[in-house]
Design an enzyme around this catalytic site. Structure first.
Site, short mmCIF file in Angstrom:
data_model
loop_
_atom_site.label_atom_id
_atom_site.label_comp_id
_atom_site.label_asym_id
_atom_site.label_seq_id
_atom_site.Cartn_x
_atom_site.Cartn_y
_atom_site.Cartn_z
N LYS A 21 -2.34 -1.24 -12.53
CA LYS A 21 -1.18 -0.35 -12.58
C LYS A 21 -1.60 1.08 -12.91
CE LYS A 21 2.78 -1.91 -14.23
NZ LYS A 21 2.17 -3.16 -14.65
N ARG A 113 3.62 -0.10 -20.76
CA ARG A 113 3.53 -1.09 -19.67
C ARG A 113 2.13 -1.69 -19.60
NH1 ARG A 113 5.47 2.52 -14.71
NH2 ARG A 113 6.15 0.57 -13.79
N GLY A 128 5.38 -8.64 -12.53
CA GLY A 128 6.19 -9.27 -13.56
C GLY A 128 5.46 -10.26 -14.44
N THR A 132 6.53 -5.23 -20.12
CA THR A 132 6.83 -3.80 -20.17
C THR A 132 7.88 -3.56 -21.25
OG1 THR A 132 6.30 -3.30 -17.87
CG2 THR A 132 7.93 -1.90 -18.91
N GLN A 179 3.88 6.14 -20.69
CA GLN A 179 4.37 7.11 -19.71
C GLN A 179 5.70 7.67 -20.18
OE1 GLN A 179 4.90 5.18 -15.93
NE2 GLN A 179 4.54 7.06 -14.76
N GLU A 300 8.27 1.37 -7.29
CA GLU A 300 9.42 1.51 -8.17
C GLU A 300 9.71 2.99 -8.32
OE1 GLU A 300 8.97 -0.72 -11.81
OE2 GLU A 300 8.10 -2.43 -10.76
N GLN A 313 5.81 3.53 -9.97
CA GLN A 313 4.80 2.49 -9.72
C GLN A 313 4.61 2.31 -8.22
OE1 GLN A 313 5.05 -0.88 -12.29
NE2 GLN A 313 4.13 -2.29 -10.84
N ARG A 315 2.22 -0.54 -5.63
CA ARG A 315 1.19 -1.58 -5.49
C ARG A 315 1.29 -2.14 -4.08
NH1 ARG A 315 4.52 -3.89 -9.80
NH2 ARG A 315 6.32 -4.88 -8.85
N HIS A 845 0.13 -33.06 19.35
CA HIS A 845 -0.76 -34.16 18.95
C HIS A 845 -0.05 -35.20 18.09
CE1 HIS A 845 -3.60 -36.06 16.14
NE2 HIS A 845 -4.32 -36.21 17.22
#
Length: 888
Positions: A21, A113, A128, A132, A179, A300, A313, A315, A845
């Site tokens: 992160k 976080r 998750g 956080t 942050q 986010e 955020q 990712r 098959h």
């Protein structure tokens, strides 16, 4: 060592120091994107506390006690690690650094976080999994939140997630992001590609009033916007109820507001918490993030009271299937060869290279071979370690639109439905209207495999036709022989030559098999009996190498000494077999079986996977299963060999009935119908022979490549001989000149193992990432599943969901529920009461083998392995194509 780093000091390559992160937030900050100011407490601080807490000893003790930590052992590990971390004091230097850095942000509200080193990775997001804490105020509270973040690395869910993704607990550390808190008026998440349909360049935005935690945690039904990131057009907007908002509380922490109804805020459209303009701005921001990383992102975001947009955020979206590399312009349609073959896992690099060579040989039969055989034909693509076939030309051809759906309805019914929908897509109009090129290619193909002569032979002489098939097998055997003194380079030359030339030989059986099925259709026309009512004629077909193999294995179980198989685990049976210490008859009989069928295996189309002759554990496990259940040598009326014989008798009865109905229309019709059905019985089982010959070729090439691998180990290029299969033929040839390839192989093995854990592979995918089947998905009745009728009959019994046949145990009468099958699965059919497959069509098959064994089967059942659980009582109606979940 440094324990605090500002975002501006962090880049994407610092995951080991600051976790996924923080590395992403630092990278985004350095790229000039709107990220709230912050810093990271590095993994060095966690290391100090974890060392003082003795976590290494806890992990080692749990491993020693429970092997691979699963179930209760995993929960125990998590609880012990959390307790240790929460009880261990934070070193003074770390505490002072946290306090100073917090004051450096102004001493106001912050978000604290978790940022783990195994987090926000390209193959596992860990979204998750760690904690956080929002709106934290005061240095002491920040330090307490840091401690709780460290402990959250050891929640039960985080431990289970790491194990599911094959990540070592001992190698994971945790940093903490602190942050500046955005006092958000509106916040949420945004995917820069559609996570449901897979479509790229289509941003999906979920938004709700207050902090984004309400959206992330699923506590609210958010507003949803879908935006085309190329044009900026809002494609869809949907209002959520938004009856809850999470907001920053005065003095720290958060509170939950229950909203009376849909939000109405000033000039916003009725109920929506974002305007279209804001949605477009968000999509544009998402596109910038995606361009920076070169891959779709899960982000986010928040909009503060001044209307400023913040990125909190980003990712990778780990669930998207990777796109095949585009070789031609425009929208392309790809069909999964792996799905069609029942091999859901990835294929090794050398296995893919083998298919490219075989595919090139096939394309040359039609006059469309590539300039370089190793490049493979233009219609083959690779993505996610799997093979894809480009259907675009066929879909945009008038002739292709006639032929392709009919073929798919027989072999892969669910794909046929998808293709039917794609033919209505305005982006895929017909541009190839002439039939002459198709006719010419088909004629060239027929001529090169001597189809007219083979059909004539099939009509006139079954003895000579079947003799030709046996001769082909012997001819392929001779082609596979490599002189004992062949050099590694000569072995590679021989392998490439054999692979490119085997397809024409193997497929030359098909005119004979197709003659059988063609005569089956003729008998239907002459008699007036619909093909669907004549399926019993195809029961217990002779000359099918797969059913012959299965029945031989069943018979073997009745001839060998049963005691060790009923008493010993499979790994011990395998050890004794290799050492030659099984009871004499068992040792001799199993060796004889493997001499004949040892070139086969599970996922046998992959050259890089072991054959049964190399690793007989699967076959020994099947034998043990037969003997432990008392199935082999059981009641003759239900034993598979008895059922097969009964099936042959039923086929004779069915033939007689069809002939009788034809004779009522005329004596000549009756005679021709009898002739046609006799030929059908003689030849229809040969449909499995081309694949049998291909697998025979792959096994021979594999043996030769292992010799090349041994040479590369001796010269220090590879660590072990099997590593050669993680190189292509061209790379193996280059490796003969020297140079260490061990790091390359290690990277490819790791990628292969990650892909092997992928649970979902699209059957059809567009070049823009769209999965058409997901796009058209609708909610189905949970109690009833539908598919394609594959083998008539009705059976009710407990389900057994099997994702991998190796080591699978199937009690007699249980209904096998699986993704798909290849011949490696079919020994399980002998004790199955019925079959349900997610893939396939009436001629796939699994369907063919189920009919031959007389067990009810339904194929092409979407998500069967997820919607049915082991032990569920289900009814399979193989004639109606339905599967019903019964009340217990």
């Amino acid at each position: 060592m440094t324990t605090v780093l500002q975002f501006a000091e962090i880049d994407a390559g610092m995951v080991a120091e600051v976790g996924g992160k923080a590395a992403n937030l630092g990278e985004l900050t350095r790229a000039g994107l709107p990220v709230p100011a912050g810093w990271a407490l590095t993994t060095e601080a966690y290391r100090q506390v974890a060392e003082a807490a003795g976590l290494a000893e806890v992990i080692a003790a749990r491993r020693q006690a429970g092997g691979r930590t699963e179930g209760q052992a995993a929960e125990g590990l998590a609880e012990a690690a959390r307790s240790r971390l929460l009880e261990t004091p934070v070193p003074d230097e770390v505490a002072k650094a946290v306090a100073a850095a917090y004051e450096g942000l102004g001493g106001g509200p912050v978000a604290v976080r978790s940022s783990a080193t195994a987090e926000d990775l390209p193959f596992a997001s860990f979204a998750g999994q760690q904690d956080t804490y929002l709106n934290v105020v005061g240095a002491d509270d920040v330090l307490d939140a840091v401690r709780r973040c460290w402990a959250s690395l050891w929640t039960d869910r985080a431990v289970a997630y790491r194990e599911a993704n094959g990540i070592d607990h001992a190698g994971v550390r945790l940093a903490v992001v602190v942050q500046v808190m955005v006092d958000a008026r509106v916040a949420g998440v945004m995917f820069t590609a559609n996570p449901v349909t897979g479509r790229r360049r289509e941003a999906v935005i979920d938004a709700a009033p207050g902090l984004g935690e309400a959206v992330v945690s699923g506590a609210v039904n958010p507003d949803r916007f879908v935006v085309d990131t190329v044009t900026g057009r809002v494609l869809d907007r949907h209002e959520g109820d938004k009856r809850l908002a999470i907001r920053a509380a005065p003095g720290g922490g958060t509170l939950r507001d229950t909203l009376p109804g849909a939000l109405r805020d000033g000039d916003l459209p009725a109920g929506l918490c974002l305007t279209d303009t804001q949605a477009r701005e968000l999509a544009e921001l998402g596109a910038r993030v995606e361009r920076h990383y070169g891959a779709p992102q899960d982000t986010e975001w928040a909009v503060d009271g001044d209307g400023t947009l913040w990125l909190t955020q980003a990712r990778p979206i780990t669930t998207l299937y990777p796109l095949p590399e585009a070789t031609r312009e425009g929208l392309r349609v790809y069909f999964s060869f792996n799905v069609a073959q029942g091999v859901m896992g990835p294929i090794t690099p050398m296995g893919l290279a083998a298919f490219k060579l075989a595919g090139a040989g096939a394309a040359r039969l039609f006059g469309h071979g590539p300039a370089e055989l190793g490049d493979g034909p233009a219609f083959m693509a690779v993505s996610g370690g799997r093979l894809w076939l480009d259907l675009t030309t066929a879909l945009r051809s008038r002739a292709g639109r006639t032929i392709l759906p009919r073929l798919l309805r027989i072999a892969e019914a669910r794909t046929a439905v998808v293709v039917d929908r794609l033919m209505a897509d305005p982006r895929l109009p017909v541009i190839h209207t002439g039939r002459l090129p198709v006719v010419r290619a088909a004629a060239r193909f027929a001529r090169r495999i001597h189809a007219p002569a083979r059909v004539l032979l099939a009509l006139t002489s079954p003895r000579r036709s079947l003799g030709h098939v046996r001769d082909l097998g012997e001819r392929i055997d001779r082609r596979l022989r490599v002189p004992a003194g062949a050099t590694p380079a000569q072995r590679l030359d021989h392998a490439e030559r054999v692979l490119a030339g085997t397809f024409p030989l193997a497929v030359s059986v098909m005119p004979i098999a197709i003659t059988g099925y063609g005569l089956f259709g003729l008998a239907s026309r002459l008699s007036g009996v619909p093909v669907g009512e004549m399926q019993d004629v195809l029961r217990s077909l002779p000359a099918n190498p797969t059913t012959e193999m299965d029945l031989e294995l069943w018979g073997l179980a009745g001839r060998i000494e049963p005691e060790p198989f009923r008493e010993l685990p499979v790994h011990e049976l395998a050890r004794r077999y290799r050492e030659g210490t099984l009871p004499p008859k068992a040792q001799r009989e199993i060796t004889g079986f493997l001499d004949r069928y040892g070139h086969r295996g599970v996922a046998e189309i992959d050259l890089g996977l072991p054959r049964w002759s190399e690793d007989p554990a699967h076959i020994l496990g099947v034998l043990a299963n037969y003997l432990r259940t008392g199935a082999a040598g059981g009641v003759p009326a239900i034993a598979p060999d008895a059922l097969f014989a009964r099936g042959a008798a039923d086929a004779e009865t069915a033939m007689a009935a069809v002939v009788t109905r034809a004779r009522r229309r005329g004596r000549l019709r009756g005679a021709v119908t009898r002739f046609a059905l006799r030929r059908t019985r003689a030849y229809a089982g040969l449909r499995e022979m081309p694949k049998f010959f291909l697998v025979q070729t792959l096994a021979g090439v594999r043996r030769s490549m292992l010799a090349v691998g041994e040479h590369l180990v001796a010269t220090g290029v590879l660590a072990e001989s099997h590593d050669v299969f993680f190189l292509t033929f061209a790379e193996a040839r280059a490796a003969l000149a020297g140079g260490d390839r061990r790091e390359l192989v290690a990277e490819r093995r790791a990628s292969h193992e990650r892909e092997a854990r992928r649970r979902h592979v699209p059957r059809v995918m567009l070049s823009d990432g769209t999965e058409p089947e997901a796009q058209a998905a609708t909610t189905a009745d949970p109690g009833s599943l539908s598919g394609s009728a594959a083998s008539a009959g009705t059976v009710t019994g407990p389900a057994r969901v099997v994702l991998d046949p190796v080591g699978a145990h199937l009690e007699p009468g249980e209904i096998l529920v699986c993704p798909s099958t290849d011949p490696g699965w079919t020994p399980l059919f002998l004790t199955a009461g019925g079959l349900v497959m997610e893939m396939g069509g009436a001629m796939s098959h699994g369907a063919v083998v189920a009919r031959e064994y007389g067990i009810p089967a339904v194929v092409g059942v979407a998500d069967a392995t997820h919607r049915i659980g082991t032990g569920d009582l289900i009814t399979v109606d193989g004639a109606a194509g339905t599967v019903t979940l019964q009340e217990d």
